[in-house]
Design an enzyme around this catalytic site. Sequence first.
Site, mmCIF file in Angstrom:
data_model
loop_
_atom_site.group_PDB
_atom_site.id
_atom_site.type_symbol
_atom_site.label_atom_id
_atom_site.label_comp_id
_atom_site.label_asym_id
_atom_site.label_seq_id
_atom_site.Cartn_x
_atom_site.Cartn_y
_atom_site.Cartn_z
ATOM 1 N N ASP A 1 54.416 -10.811 0.207
ATOM 2 C CA ASP A 1 54.235 -11.821 1.254
ATOM 3 C C ASP A 1 54.178 -11.199 2.655
ATOM 4 O O ASP A 1 55.089 -11.337 3.472
ATOM 5 C CB ASP A 1 55.330 -12.890 1.194
ATOM 6 C CG ASP A 1 54.971 -13.963 0.171
ATOM 7 O OD1 ASP A 1 54.058 -13.710 -0.650
ATOM 8 O OD2 ASP A 1 55.597 -15.024 0.176
ATOM 9 N N ASP B 1 48.636 -26.829 4.774
ATOM 10 C CA ASP B 1 47.277 -27.230 4.385
ATOM 11 C C ASP B 1 46.758 -26.435 3.186
ATOM 12 O O ASP B 1 45.603 -26.594 2.788
ATOM 13 C CB ASP B 1 46.319 -27.056 5.577
ATOM 14 C CG ASP B 1 46.323 -25.627 6.109
ATOM 15 O OD1 ASP B 1 46.971 -24.769 5.496
ATOM 16 O OD2 ASP B 1 45.677 -25.389 7.144
ATOM 17 N N GLY B 2 47.590 -25.571 2.639
ATOM 18 C CA GLY B 2 47.169 -24.817 1.455
ATOM 19 C C GLY B 2 46.247 -23.650 1.756
ATOM 20 O O GLY B 2 45.797 -22.956 0.859
ATOM 21 N N ASP C 1 62.826 -16.223 -0.901
ATOM 22 C CA ASP C 1 61.595 -16.559 -1.615
ATOM 23 C C ASP C 1 60.511 -15.505 -1.384
ATOM 24 O O ASP C 1 59.446 -15.584 -1.987
ATOM 25 C CB ASP C 1 61.078 -17.946 -1.201
ATOM 26 C CG ASP C 1 60.931 -18.082 0.310
ATOM 27 O OD1 ASP C 1 61.944 -17.933 1.001
ATOM 28 O OD2 ASP C 1 59.811 -18.319 0.779
ATOM 29 N N ASN C 2 60.793 -14.548 -0.506
ATOM 30 C CA ASN C 2 59.840 -13.462 -0.276
ATOM 31 C C ASN C 2 60.345 -12.143 -0.839
ATOM 32 O O ASN C 2 59.908 -11.078 -0.414
ATOM 33 C CB ASN C 2 59.553 -13.315 1.217
ATOM 34 C CG ASN C 2 58.750 -14.489 1.769
ATOM 35 O OD1 ASN C 2 58.087 -15.198 1.016
ATOM 36 N ND2 ASN C 2 58.816 -14.704 3.076
ATOM 37 N N ARG D 1 50.332 -22.423 -1.398
ATOM 38 C CA ARG D 1 48.917 -22.114 -1.180
ATOM 39 C C ARG D 1 48.454 -20.963 -2.066
ATOM 40 O O ARG D 1 47.415 -20.366 -1.809
ATOM 41 C CB ARG D 1 48.674 -21.774 0.279
ATOM 42 C CG ARG D 1 49.602 -20.707 0.842
ATOM 43 C CD ARG D 1 49.187 -20.343 2.236
ATOM 44 N NE ARG D 1 50.194 -19.513 2.869
ATOM 45 C CZ ARG D 1 50.030 -18.940 4.046
ATOM 46 N NH1 ARG D 1 48.893 -19.123 4.696
ATOM 47 N NH2 ARG D 1 50.957 -18.203 4.572
ATOM 48 N N ARG E 1 59.967 -14.276 -7.860
ATOM 49 C CA ARG E 1 60.799 -13.998 -6.673
ATOM 50 C C ARG E 1 62.253 -14.344 -6.965
ATOM 51 O O ARG E 1 62.538 -15.110 -7.892
ATOM 52 C CB ARG E 1 60.305 -14.894 -5.519
ATOM 53 C CG ARG E 1 58.853 -14.644 -5.165
ATOM 54 C CD ARG E 1 58.153 -15.958 -4.762
ATOM 55 N NE ARG E 1 56.703 -15.733 -4.660
ATOM 56 C CZ ARG E 1 56.088 -15.337 -3.562
ATOM 57 N NH1 ARG E 1 56.776 -15.188 -2.464
ATOM 58 N NH2 ARG E 1 54.799 -15.125 -3.555
HETATM 59 P P1 AMP Z 1 56.088 -17.855 3.711
HETATM 60 O O1 AMP Z 1 57.245 -17.783 4.632
HETATM 61 O O2 AMP Z 1 54.749 -17.657 4.358
HETATM 62 O O3 AMP Z 1 56.256 -16.909 2.568
HETATM 63 O O4 AMP Z 1 56.017 -19.342 3.127
HETATM 64 C C1 AMP Z 1 57.138 -20.131 2.854
HETATM 65 C C2 AMP Z 1 56.740 -21.344 2.056
HETATM 66 O O5 AMP Z 1 55.769 -22.113 2.761
HETATM 67 C C3 AMP Z 1 56.107 -21.046 0.705
HETATM 68 O O6 AMP Z 1 56.487 -22.069 -0.168
HETATM 69 C C4 AMP Z 1 54.638 -21.099 0.998
HETATM 70 O O7 AMP Z 1 53.878 -21.380 -0.130
HETATM 71 C C5 AMP Z 1 54.585 -22.234 1.994
HETATM 72 N N1 AMP Z 1 53.424 -22.154 2.890
HETATM 73 C C6 AMP Z 1 53.216 -21.278 3.896
HETATM 74 N N2 AMP Z 1 52.048 -21.541 4.515
HETATM 75 C C7 AMP Z 1 51.492 -22.604 3.893
HETATM 76 C C8 AMP Z 1 50.292 -23.357 4.060
HETATM 77 N N3 AMP Z 1 49.406 -23.059 5.012
HETATM 78 N N4 AMP Z 1 50.063 -24.372 3.222
HETATM 79 C C9 AMP Z 1 50.944 -24.685 2.268
HETATM 80 N N5 AMP Z 1 52.089 -24.039 2.055
HETATM 81 C C10 AMP Z 1 52.370 -23.009 2.858
HETATM 82 MG MG MG Z 2 56.457 -16.583 0.927
#
Ligand code: AMP
Ligand code: MG
Length: 506
Positions: free
Chosen positions: A275, A138-139, A265-266, A107, A196
């Site tokens: 993040d 949902d992006g 990844d964070n 997203r 990352r």
């Molecule tokens: P995060 O733990 O929030 O850093 O996200 C982990 C993964 O999920 C990453 O690849 C993000 O881009 C993806 N992600 C998190 N929330 C969404 C969302 N609402 N729509 C699409 N991808 C998401």
């Molecule tokens: Mg992330």
Amino acid sequence: MSSIPLPVRPAFTFPLSNGAPHAFAALGSAFFTRLPATPLPAPYVVGFSPETAALIGLPADAAMSPGFAEWFAGNPTREWSGDTLPLASVYSGHQFGVWAGQLGDGRALLLGEAEGPAGRQEIQLKGAGLTPYSRMGDGRAVLRSSIREFLCSEAMHHLGIPTTRALSIVGSDAPVRREEIETAAVVARVAPSFVRFGHFEHWFSNDQPDRVRELADHVIDRLYPGCRKAVNPYLALLAVAVERTALMVAHWQAVGFCHGVMNTDNMSILGLTIDYGPFGFLDGFDANHICNHSDNRGRYSYKNQPQVAYWNLFCLAQALLPLLGEGEAGVEAAQGILETYRGHFAGGLDRLLRAKLGLVEPREGDDGLANRLFEVMHANRADFTLTFRNLAAVSRHDARGDSPVRDLFLDRAAIDVWLAEYRTRLESESRDDADRAIAMNRVNPRFILRNHLAETAIRQANEKDFSEVERLLDVLRHPFDEQPGREAYAALPPSWASSLEVSCSS
Ligand code: AMP
Ligand code: MG
């Protein structure tokens, strides 16, 4: 906010059309997918950071321009084509200690770069719509989590902690489904790079060492040019990533910050806090505090953060292994560098804690003194921020200044024992109380982004009143100052705050 609107064009076309080569894009199409943002209907500015604007050469009143909200919602899709299209990058990673395979910017979209006083900065929109890496998502991002990310990015910067920055939050009434229906928002993030650990792991796991090398070369040339001079620049890259990550986590521990989702990844290759999701600053000190409601086992609890960062660096080292030397020699070299983590972390934390305690010269036993304070704080759930802030009032001569600290502890006898020990230690230094207090107030913040402060700003923003976001940002801009009239922002959390839960959903 009211002022004369700026002309839209000259200020806002720069990130995309200044003609400068865009370093991440130069890596080539395997590393990303170009695509436009998904337009957000009727966007409006919710928050804006003039300091971050300055970093990318925007004026301090840029948000008053009528075009600003459209731009930083990602809406000017007609302006983008071919090489000026934003991009979503691909990465993989370990989530909660388990290999999760391909993730990527689900997203987030990289708009481009801007040259500013501190060098080139990348500009990324978070919540700008679906990408090929969105998986089940949902992006989008919701206003609630966007306000938290925006405020915390800027708060961390002003606390002196390495972090990605936030330029703006742009909101819209477009509905977004989470546990309940919320509204959408986009945060414009700014950093020299958003690479990352997971970007390296991606190519390692796909058995493409050449791509690992290309990415490492990009990071070295762009961000760590000093590494080129090393016999093995990739070992030097690992070494600097280890050092910066250790110092970042030392800062977190010293200020009582819990990240909440330390997946690989964070983790930024630059050692920036990145993040912001279910993060939290500790109120009452609990070493086992878990800020992420979804973290059932407490993998990312406050006390586990230093160890988890080390584990994550191990994953990074593994991904870089093909570049670090032949066979056993490469493994040994990597291990040697990973072993420096402990020293960087402990050295960094010792230095920070010594300053927080107002001690000038390192002495044997200082870590024990700090640890015993943490033990009493933990047993009493004493407020992390106020305990350290109020230590400045303690005198090296007698107990007359003890009460601001003492009053934070239920077990007065226990904190008195510690205060007596502390006083003896202070007596061994030549600095007087007044000078020490000034120095301590420069490192022990009075104002942090407590959960309930963010929550208040969020509740008002949900009612379309964004003034508290602006006020809170202004408070957090000067975390070490007294700020008369703003005492409420430094106070202990109100009773309703204890029921606040921060979930992963954002
Ligand atoms: P995060 O733990 O929030 O850093 O996200 C982990 C993964 O999920 C990453 O690849 C993000 O881009 C993806 N992600 C998190 N929330 C969404 C969302 N609402 N729509 C699409 N991808 C998401
Ligand atoms: Mg992330």
